[in-house]
Design a protein around this motif. Structure first.
Motif, PDB file in Angstrom:
ATOM      1  N   THR A 199       0.804  -1.214   0.000  1.00 17.84           N
ATOM      2  CA  THR A 199       0.000   0.000   0.000  1.00 17.84           C
ATOM      3  C   THR A 199       0.842   1.271   0.000  1.00 17.84           C
ATOM      4  O   THR A 199       0.483   2.247  -0.639  1.00 17.84           O
ATOM      5  N   TYR A 200       1.961   1.245   0.699  1.00 21.53           N
ATOM      6  CA  TYR A 200       2.787   2.440   0.865  1.00 21.53           C
ATOM      7  C   TYR A 200       4.142   2.207   0.216  1.00 21.53           C
ATOM      8  O   TYR A 200       4.780   1.187   0.434  1.00 21.53           O
ATOM      9  N   PHE A 201       4.571   3.154  -0.586  1.00 21.78           N
ATOM     10  CA  PHE A 201       5.752   2.937  -1.420  1.00 21.78           C
ATOM     11  C   PHE A 201       7.081   3.210  -0.714  1.00 21.78           C
ATOM     12  O   PHE A 201       8.111   2.723  -1.139  1.00 21.78           O
ATOM     13  N   ASN A 202       7.094   3.984   0.341  1.00 24.64           N
ATOM     14  CA  ASN A 202       8.346   4.380   0.962  1.00 24.64           C
ATOM     15  C   ASN A 202       8.482   3.745   2.341  1.00 24.64           C
ATOM     16  O   ASN A 202       8.297   4.391   3.361  1.00 24.64           O
ATOM     17  N   VAL A 203       8.836   2.475   2.377  1.00 23.63           N
ATOM     18  CA  VAL A 203       8.976   1.745   3.632  1.00 23.63           C
ATOM     19  C   VAL A 203      10.469   1.483   3.860  1.00 23.63           C
ATOM     20  O   VAL A 203      11.150   0.942   3.001  1.00 23.63           O
ATOM     21  N   ILE A 204      10.968   1.891   5.006  1.00 22.19           N
ATOM     22  CA  ILE A 204      12.371   1.698   5.354  1.00 22.19           C
ATOM     23  C   ILE A 204      12.438   0.807   6.584  1.00 22.19           C
ATOM     24  O   ILE A 204      11.732   1.029   7.559  1.00 22.19           O
ATOM     25  N   VAL A 205      13.321  -0.192   6.544  1.00 19.04           N
ATOM     26  CA  VAL A 205      13.482  -1.120   7.663  1.00 19.04           C
ATOM     27  C   VAL A 205      14.921  -1.031   8.166  1.00 19.04           C
ATOM     28  O   VAL A 205      15.855  -1.037   7.370  1.00 19.04           O
ATOM     29  N   ARG A 206      15.068  -0.978   9.472  1.00 20.73           N
ATOM     30  CA  ARG A 206      16.391  -1.004  10.089  1.00 20.73           C
ATOM     31  C   ARG A 206      16.376  -2.045  11.192  1.00 20.73           C
ATOM     32  O   ARG A 206      15.646  -1.899  12.168  1.00 20.73           O
ATOM     33  N   HIS A 207      17.180  -3.077  11.051  1.00 21.78           N
ATOM     34  CA  HIS A 207      17.346  -4.075  12.104  1.00 21.78           C
ATOM     35  C   HIS A 207      18.592  -3.675  12.879  1.00 21.78           C
ATOM     36  O   HIS A 207      19.709  -3.825  12.386  1.00 21.78           O
ATOM     37  N   ARG A 208      18.408  -3.147  14.049  1.00 23.69           N
ATOM     38  CA  ARG A 208      19.506  -2.567  14.812  1.00 23.69           C
ATOM     39  C   ARG A 208      20.578  -3.569  15.194  1.00 23.69           C
ATOM     40  O   ARG A 208      21.768  -3.305  15.095  1.00 23.69           O
ATOM     41  N   GLU A 209      20.198  -4.743  15.650  1.00 23.75           N
ATOM     42  CA  GLU A 209      21.186  -5.695  16.178  1.00 23.75           C
ATOM     43  C   GLU A 209      21.211  -7.014  15.428  1.00 23.75           C
ATOM     44  O   GLU A 209      21.555  -8.037  16.008  1.00 23.75           O
TER      45      GLU A 209
END
Length: 51
Positions: free
Chosen positions: A39-49
Motif C-alpha cells: 500500500t505504501y511505497f516508501n517503507v524503510i526497515v532497520r534491524h539494529r542488532e
C-alpha cells in the motif's frame, strides 16, 4: 492509517523489540513490511542488532 493520513502526518515510526532482537521482532517486522509495501511505497526497515 486513514485517520493518520487525514491528520496530514507524513511519516510513521514503528519500533519493535525482543531480547536480543534476532527472533520474533525480526519476523514481525518482515511481516509488517510485506503488508505496508503493498500500500505504501516508501517503507524503510532497520534491524539494529541483526548479526
Amino acid at each position: 492509517m486513514p485517520r493518520f493520513e487525514a491528520e496530514g502526518r507524513t511519516y510513521l515510526t514503528i519500533a519493535i523489540g525482543c531480547t536480543g532482537g534476532q527472533h520474533r521482532s525480526v519476523y514481525l517486522v518482515d511481516s509488517l513490511v510485506k503488508q505496508f509495501k503493498n500500500t505504501y511505497f516508501n517503507v524503510i526497515v532497520r534491524h539494529r542488532e541483526l548479526h
